[in-house]
Write an enzyme that holds these catalytic residues in place. Structure first.
Site, PDB file in Angstrom:
ATOM      1  N   ASP A  11      -0.064  -2.460  -4.313  1.00 35.26           N
ATOM      2  CA  ASP A  11      -1.159  -1.525  -4.071  1.00 35.26           C
ATOM      3  C   ASP A  11      -2.377  -2.355  -3.690  1.00 35.26           C
ATOM      4  O   ASP A  11      -2.773  -3.267  -4.434  1.00 35.26           O
ATOM      5  CB  ASP A  11      -1.485  -0.717  -5.344  1.00 35.26           C
ATOM      6  N   ASP A 130       3.627  11.930  -4.267  1.00 32.62           N
ATOM      7  CA  ASP A 130       3.056  11.764  -5.603  1.00 32.62           C
ATOM      8  C   ASP A 130       3.169  13.102  -6.309  1.00 32.62           C
ATOM      9  O   ASP A 130       2.532  14.079  -5.903  1.00 32.62           O
ATOM     10  CB  ASP A 130       1.585  11.331  -5.521  1.00 32.62           C
TER      11      ASP A 130
END
Length: 254
Positions: A11, A130
């Site tokens: 990330d 997500d």
């Protein structure tokens, strides 16, 4: 029997690798180029690189950083974050990525999946999802966008099926509830999606021990497991995880 893949996720925020829990309290943990090279040496099967602020800030991918990472690794490399047009997909692939992950932008413009698959092939278009538990949804899970900050009206299972019909060739399924907790993957969610789509599903969120990976790859029917915290912390290496999985009769590539 098809071998299961181990994928490391980087990330990235402001050009640095970052890690948080349930998408919050992110801390800087290093240089993504150096980290990518190290995981490649350790024998990771694929790398995923997410620019976690791109969509929220309304900008495209950081091509020079993608190019630098791609020059260090010779395995499939997927990039996500801020990819909102065919030109963004093209420039990301030209910078060295084999695949692009469409998440928030796919929700806002589902045609991007179809067009991307038509131009670059289904194998290059990955749906990033997500999802979080929500009893109001038919499947029990709701889709969130913009790094988990914005809730949508989409049911996780319906969206997964629709995205595959539109042309997505793979799904990275991230559980917001489990993300960064190291308490194990969301097996119920992973199995639900894996059993109802015809494309490979990569489980994401919650990996803390090799047993967690074994569980999601077998009980959850995932094709691959995405890890971050457990290797970023130095507690495990990719090679070490694969050896443990092999002992548990999970077929992996060495």
């Amino acid at each position: 029997m098809l071998k299961k893949r181990i994928i490391v996720c980087l990330d990235v925020k402001d050009g640095r690798t970052t890690k948080g829990v349930k998408f919050q309290n992110n801390i800087d943990i290093g240089d993504p180029v150096e980290m990518a090279a190290e995981y490649y040496r350790q024998g990771v099967d694929e790398l995923v690189f997410y620019d976690i602020m791109a969509s929220a800030r309304g900008r495209g991918p950081i091509l020079d950083l993608i190019s630098r990472v791609a020059s260090e690794v010779f395995i499939p490399f997927c990039v996500g974050g801020g990819i909102g047009t065919i030109e963004d997909i093209r420039s990301t692939i030209l910078a060295g990525a084999e695949k692009v992950s469409l998440n928030s932008q796919a929700v806002k413009n589902p045609e991007l999946i179809t067009e991307g698959a038509r131009v670059f092939g289904n194998q290059s278009i990955v749906l990033g999802m997500d999802a979080a538990r929500d009893s109001e949804m038919p499947s029990g899970y709701r889709i969130y966008i913009n790094g988990g900050r914005v809730k949508t009206d989409l049911d996780a299972l319906e969206w997964a099926k629709k995205a595959c019909e539109l042309g997505a060739g793979e799904i990275v399924l991230n559980s917001i509830d489990a993300d960064g907790t190291k308490n194990g993957y969301e097996i119920t969610l992973t199995k639900l999606i894996s059993d109802n789509v015809s494309v490979p599903v990569i489980a994401s969120g919650g990996g803390g021990t090799p047993l967690h990976l074994a569980d999601v790859l077998t009980k959850g029917n995932a094709d691959a497991a995405l890890i971050a915290t457990m290797v970023h912390s130095g507690q495990y290496t990719v090679e070490g995880i694969k050896k443990e999985l092999s002992k548990m009769n999970v077929p992996v590539r060495f």
